[in-house]
Design a protein around this motif. Structure first.
Motif, PDB file in Angstrom:
ATOM      1  N   LEU A   1      24.682 -41.492 -14.629  1.00 21.35           N
ATOM      2  CA  LEU A   1      23.716 -40.631 -14.560  1.00 21.35           C
ATOM      3  C   LEU A   1      24.011 -39.252 -15.366  1.00 21.35           C
ATOM      4  CD1 LEU A   1      22.490 -40.999 -11.019  1.00 21.35           C
ATOM      5  CD2 LEU A   1      21.730 -42.441 -12.738  1.00 21.35           C
ATOM      6  N   GLY A   2      23.110 -38.718 -16.183  1.00 22.23           N
ATOM      7  CA  GLY A   2      23.154 -37.411 -16.346  1.00 22.23           C
ATOM      8  C   GLY A   2      22.818 -36.314 -15.357  1.00 22.23           C
ATOM      9  N   ARG A   3      23.300 -35.311 -15.549  1.00 16.83           N
ATOM     10  CA  ARG A   3      23.092 -34.112 -14.844  1.00 16.83           C
ATOM     11  C   ARG A   3      21.716 -33.971 -14.173  1.00 16.83           C
ATOM     12  NH1 ARG A   3      26.192 -32.251 -10.745  1.00 16.83           N
ATOM     13  NH2 ARG A   3      27.791 -32.801 -12.328  1.00 16.83           N
ATOM     14  N   LYS A   4      20.705 -33.913 -15.026  1.00 14.84           N
ATOM     15  CA  LYS A   4      19.363 -33.690 -14.641  1.00 14.84           C
ATOM     16  C   LYS A   4      18.900 -34.755 -13.979  1.00 14.84           C
ATOM     17  CE  LYS A   4      17.948 -30.025 -18.069  1.00 14.84           C
ATOM     18  NZ  LYS A   4      17.256 -29.850 -19.073  1.00 14.84           N
ATOM     19  N   VAL A   5      19.231 -36.007 -14.424  1.00 14.68           N
ATOM     20  CA  VAL A   5      18.485 -37.310 -13.868  1.00 14.68           C
ATOM     21  C   VAL A   5      19.161 -37.292 -12.454  1.00 14.68           C
ATOM     22  CG1 VAL A   5      18.770 -39.549 -13.855  1.00 14.68           C
ATOM     23  CG2 VAL A   5      18.275 -38.516 -16.036  1.00 14.68           C
ATOM     24  N   TYR A   6      20.457 -37.250 -12.271  1.00 10.57           N
ATOM     25  CA  TYR A   6      21.224 -37.049 -10.839  1.00 10.57           C
ATOM     26  C   TYR A   6      20.547 -36.029 -10.014  1.00 10.57           C
ATOM     27  CZ  TYR A   6      24.469 -35.458  -7.186  1.00 10.57           C
ATOM     28  OH  TYR A   6      24.940 -34.871  -6.188  1.00 10.57           O
ATOM     29  N   GLU A   7      20.150 -34.789 -10.501  1.00 12.25           N
ATOM     30  CA  GLU A   7      19.668 -33.894  -9.825  1.00 12.25           C
ATOM     31  C   GLU A   7      18.073 -34.077  -9.428  1.00 12.25           C
ATOM     32  OE1 GLU A   7      19.960 -30.480 -11.702  1.00 12.25           O
ATOM     33  OE2 GLU A   7      22.157 -29.948 -11.507  1.00 12.25           O
ATOM     34  N   GLU A   8      17.394 -34.885 -10.131  1.00 13.48           N
ATOM     35  CA  GLU A   8      16.153 -35.364  -9.757  1.00 13.48           C
ATOM     36  C   GLU A   8      16.077 -36.482  -8.775  1.00 13.48           C
ATOM     37  OE1 GLU A   8      11.976 -35.617 -10.024  1.00 13.48           O
ATOM     38  OE2 GLU A   8      13.296 -34.175 -10.861  1.00 13.48           O
ATOM     39  N   LEU A   9      16.891 -37.415  -8.856  1.00 11.15           N
ATOM     40  CA  LEU A   9      16.906 -38.575  -8.190  1.00 11.15           C
ATOM     41  C   LEU A   9      17.736 -38.428  -6.611  1.00 11.15           C
ATOM     42  CD1 LEU A   9      17.535 -41.446 -10.616  1.00 11.15           C
ATOM     43  CD2 LEU A   9      15.304 -40.593  -9.765  1.00 11.15           C
ATOM     44  N   PHE A  10      18.678 -37.445  -6.774  1.00  5.43           N
ATOM     45  CA  PHE A  10      19.155 -37.070  -5.410  1.00  5.43           C
ATOM     46  C   PHE A  10      19.256 -35.274  -5.304  1.00  5.43           C
ATOM     47  CE2 PHE A  10      21.184 -40.914  -7.378  1.00  5.43           C
ATOM     48  CZ  PHE A  10      21.418 -41.632  -6.393  1.00  5.43           C
ATOM     49  N   PRO A  11      18.093 -34.964  -4.947  1.00  6.68           N
ATOM     50  CA  PRO A  11      18.093 -33.765  -4.591  1.00  6.68           C
ATOM     51  C   PRO A  11      18.683 -32.993  -3.759  1.00  6.68           C
ATOM     52  CG  PRO A  11      16.049 -34.924  -3.407  1.00  6.68           C
ATOM     53  CD  PRO A  11      16.824 -35.782  -4.405  1.00  6.68           C
ATOM     54  N   LEU A  12      19.379 -33.810  -2.788  1.00 10.82           N
ATOM     55  CA  LEU A  12      20.206 -33.290  -1.559  1.00 10.82           C
ATOM     56  C   LEU A  12      21.635 -33.265  -2.036  1.00 10.82           C
ATOM     57  CD1 LEU A  12      18.652 -35.075   1.593  1.00 10.82           C
ATOM     58  CD2 LEU A  12      18.320 -32.709   0.661  1.00 10.82           C
ATOM     59  N   ARG A  13      21.652 -33.649  -3.342  1.00 16.52           N
ATOM     60  CA  ARG A  13      23.284 -33.721  -3.978  1.00 16.52           C
ATOM     61  C   ARG A  13      24.081 -34.363  -3.373  1.00 16.52           C
ATOM     62  NH1 ARG A  13      19.755 -31.593  -6.471  1.00 16.52           N
ATOM     63  NH2 ARG A  13      19.811 -29.749  -7.896  1.00 16.52           N
ATOM     64  N   ASP A  14      23.716 -35.535  -2.664  1.00 17.26           N
ATOM     65  CA  ASP A  14      24.370 -36.352  -2.092  1.00 17.26           C
ATOM     66  C   ASP A  14      25.310 -37.366  -3.207  1.00 17.26           C
ATOM     67  OD1 ASP A  14      23.427 -35.825   0.317  1.00 17.26           O
ATOM     68  OD2 ASP A  14      21.669 -37.260   0.077  1.00 17.26           O
ATOM     69  N   SER A  15      26.159 -37.961  -2.649  1.00 23.10           N
ATOM     70  CA  SER A  15      26.989 -38.823  -3.600  1.00 23.10           C
ATOM     71  C   SER A  15      26.351 -39.823  -4.238  1.00 23.10           C
ATOM     72  CB  SER A  15      28.313 -39.239  -3.110  1.00 23.10           C
ATOM     73  OG  SER A  15      29.050 -40.100  -4.044  1.00 23.10           O
ATOM     74  N   ALA A  16      26.150 -40.064  -5.564  1.00 18.26           N
ATOM     75  CA  ALA A  16      25.592 -41.116  -6.336  1.00 18.26           C
ATOM     76  C   ALA A  16      26.303 -42.316  -6.244  1.00 18.26           C
ATOM     77  CB  ALA A  16      24.750 -40.595  -7.438  1.00 18.26           C
ATOM     78  N   LEU A  17      27.527 -42.383  -6.239  1.00 11.35           N
ATOM     79  CA  LEU A  17      28.490 -43.352  -6.613  1.00 11.35           C
ATOM     80  C   LEU A  17      28.018 -44.638  -5.655  1.00 11.35           C
ATOM     81  CD1 LEU A  17      31.833 -41.607  -7.205  1.00 11.35           C
ATOM     82  CD2 LEU A  17      30.105 -42.407  -8.701  1.00 11.35           C
ATOM     83  N   ASP A  18      27.789 -45.727  -6.400  1.00  7.90           N
ATOM     84  CA  ASP A  18      27.566 -47.028  -5.425  1.00  7.90           C
ATOM     85  C   ASP A  18      26.247 -47.246  -5.184  1.00  7.90           C
ATOM     86  OD1 ASP A  18      30.167 -48.147  -5.820  1.00  7.90           O
ATOM     87  OD2 ASP A  18      30.917 -47.274  -4.323  1.00  7.90           O
ATOM     88  N   ALA A  19      25.409 -46.201  -5.205  1.00  8.45           N
ATOM     89  CA  ALA A  19      23.793 -46.164  -5.002  1.00  8.45           C
ATOM     90  C   ALA A  19      23.201 -47.156  -6.062  1.00  8.45           C
ATOM     91  CB  ALA A  19      23.117 -44.703  -5.187  1.00  8.45           C
ATOM     92  N   THR A  20      22.234 -47.767  -5.811  1.00  6.84           N
ATOM     93  CA  THR A  20      21.505 -48.679  -6.802  1.00  6.84           C
ATOM     94  C   THR A  20      20.199 -47.963  -7.248  1.00  6.84           C
ATOM     95  OG1 THR A  20      22.204 -50.734  -5.445  1.00  6.84           O
ATOM     96  CG2 THR A  20      20.249 -50.984  -7.037  1.00  6.84           C
ATOM     97  N   VAL A  21      20.004 -47.806  -8.443  1.00 15.15           N
ATOM     98  CA  VAL A  21      18.803 -47.405  -9.058  1.00 15.15           C
ATOM     99  C   VAL A  21      18.180 -48.351 -10.263  1.00 15.15           C
ATOM    100  CG1 VAL A  21      19.642 -45.050  -8.986  1.00 15.15           C
ATOM    101  CG2 VAL A  21      19.939 -46.298 -11.167  1.00 15.15           C
ATOM    102  N   ARG A  22      17.108 -48.461 -10.218  1.00 20.68           N
ATOM    103  CA  ARG A  22      16.070 -49.125 -11.337  1.00 20.68           C
ATOM    104  C   ARG A  22      15.793 -48.665 -12.538  1.00 20.68           C
ATOM    105  NH1 ARG A  22      14.552 -54.188  -9.152  1.00 20.68           N
ATOM    106  NH2 ARG A  22      15.402 -54.572  -6.642  1.00 20.68           N
ATOM    107  N   ILE A  23      16.236 -49.367 -13.458  1.00 15.25           N
ATOM    108  CA  ILE A  23      15.757 -48.863 -14.895  1.00 15.25           C
ATOM    109  C   ILE A  23      14.958 -50.041 -15.288  1.00 15.25           C
ATOM    110  CG2 ILE A  23      16.570 -48.191 -17.129  1.00 15.25           C
ATOM    111  CD1 ILE A  23      19.537 -47.729 -16.038  1.00 15.25           C
ATOM    112  N   ASN A  24      13.577 -49.504 -15.585  1.00 13.46           N
ATOM    113  CA  ASN A  24      12.730 -50.474 -16.088  1.00 13.46           C
ATOM    114  C   ASN A  24      12.655 -51.813 -15.141  1.00 13.46           C
ATOM    115  OD1 ASN A  24      11.836 -48.791 -18.115  1.00 13.46           O
ATOM    116  ND2 ASN A  24      12.595 -50.037 -19.725  1.00 13.46           N
ATOM    117  N   GLY A  25      12.621 -51.423 -13.679  1.00 16.84           N
ATOM    118  CA  GLY A  25      12.596 -52.503 -12.766  1.00 16.84           C
ATOM    119  C   GLY A  25      14.043 -53.241 -12.667  1.00 16.84           C
TER     120      GLY A  25
END
Length: 433
Positions: A178-202
């Motif tokens: 994740l780029g920095r802005k995408v990370y801050e948008e999807l993880f507003p609490l600044r939690d660790s994003a590692l191993d999280a699952t996101v969907r890109i175009n489903g």
């Protein structure tokens, strides 16, 4: 009695420039509202020039800095023939996958022959747009399919986690950085994003890294993107093949061995790609472009040259309107002060003294508008930059140029009213009511 008559009584028959300036200042100050409305066009023109030119210079400097960060030894291999006068450089980076003339096999050929091509690293990139979703949050962003060498060539590094690996490419892994802005948008609490699952175009992707902040320009924002394996982007997410079935790429970055071999590397890359694309004759035009930073700078110069012309037209129209306003009010002033001109001529004032007086007044009006325009322009730059997060660069040359233009407008549009006043017959002027 008017300020002009009062001043005439204590002014020598042949007043100096200083005397004319003092008289003009009293007249302008005595009609504050009329003077302000008269200079409104000048204010708009000067402030527009300062705001737009300063922002344009700031964006240009920012873009140049971004390319410098990439490195002076990096070549850009892009699909299509890109001329210096072509201003659609960004659209060549993010273009339809069906129109790209560069393929993944082209990039592999460049990498395989890197030593013969005076190259150190080769990094292809496939760019498209996608919707990244995490829970109830989402962001529309750029999705870049890259290889492990991309991090080295573009000097990208992760703040946490890892980068794309060769194993990810071979296994078509559904992993994402994740780029920095995408990370801050999807993880507003600044939690660790590692191993999280996101969907890109489903399609689900596992987060394996978060990029360090890189910054952006008006053309591209490296923080507003996500990186996935190139093979995954081509086969599992976007597709995109040529008529022969080969997977396409949007751009190929190639780092030369050193800056002194840039020209040799460009010629060697060109010859290899021409053979691969079946361009056997000199009359066959290249269906790709190999650009150095100097070439990119020339493209940007063409773009900003067009912007400068546009700004010049906007400023010219505004200053023309302001100049007409000054001419109009000066003609009214000549009519109102006809008898005063007659009195001055009766006591010995010469034609050039009258001419100087009205010219100084017109220039002063224009300069007042220029000063107000500078203040409005500088304030407007700060405001616009804060609201839109734009970079800007205020140069003394821009301010001097705007002020000089405003003075020239006053001089040009003040000549006719001043000449008309200077030609007045003193006897007719004294009889004027």
């Amino acid at each position: 009695r008017s300020p002009l008559v009062e001043r005439t009584m204590v002014t020598p028959r042949n007043p100096s420039l200083r005397d004319s300036l003092m008289i003009a200042s009293r007249i302008v100050a005595g009609n504050k509202l009329r003077s302000l409305l008269t200079t409104l066009g000048i204010v708009i023109g000067v402030s527009a020039v300062i705001v737009l030119v300063s922002i344009g210079q700031g964006v240009r400097a920012s873009v140049a800095d971004e390319f410098q960060k990439i490195g002076s030894s990096v070549l850009f291999v892009m699909p299509g023939r890109l001329e210096a006068a072509n201003t659609s450089m960004r659209s060549n980076f993010i273009r339809s996958v069906n129109t790209s003339t560069l393929t993944y096999s082209d990039a592999l050929a460049l990498k395989h022959n890197a030593s013969d091509l005076y190259l150190r690293d080769v990094a292809p990139e496939f760019v498209a747009t996608g919707m990244v979703v995490m829970g109830n949050r989402n962001r529309q962003t750029s999705v870049a399919g890259v290889t492990p060498d991309y991090g080295t060539v573009r000097e990208f590094s992760t703040a946490e986690g890892r980068f794309i690996t060769e194993a990810d490419l071979r296994s078509l892994a559904k992993v994402v950085i994740l780029g920095r802005k995408v990370y801050e948008e999807l993880f507003p609490l600044r939690d660790s994003a590692l191993d999280a699952t996101v969907r890109i175009n489903g399609v689900p992707f596992r987060v394996v890294g978060v990029m360090e902040p890189k910054g952006g320009t008006a053309f591209n924002d490296d923080d507003d993107q996500v990186l996935i394996p190139l093979t995954t982007a081509q086969t599992r997410l976007f597709g995109g093949r040529t008529v022969t079935g080969e997977y396409t790429v949007s751009v190929i970055y190639a780092r030369a061995l050193d800056e002194t071999q840039m020209d040799s590397a460009r010629d060697a890359i060109t010859q290899l790609l021409r053979r691969r694309h079946g361009l056997l004759y000199r009359s066959d035009e290249d269906d790709f472009s190999v650009l150095t930073q100097d070439d990119v700078a020339s493209v940007l110069d063409g773009l900003f040259a067009m912007l400068t012309v546009f700004l010049g037209l906007v400023a010219a129209v505004s200053l023309m309107v302001g100049g007409i306003g000054i001419m109009n009010i000066m003609l009214v002033s000549v009519s109102e002060r006809t008898r005063e001109v007659g009195i001055r001529k009766a006591v010995g004032a010469r034609r050039k003294d009258i001419l100087l007086q009205f010219l100084v007044e017109a220039i002063l009006l224009s300069l007042v508008g220029g000063v107000i325009g500078i203040l409005v322009g500088v304030g407007g730059i700060v405001l616009v930059a804060q609201i839109a997060s734009l970079s800007y660069r205020i140069s003394a040359g821009t301010i001097v140029l705007a002020t000089g233009f405003s003075a020239l407008v006053g001089l040009f549009f003040g000549i006719y009213p001043a000449s008309r006043a200077a030609r007045l017959d003193p006897i007719d002027a004294l009889r004027y009511e």
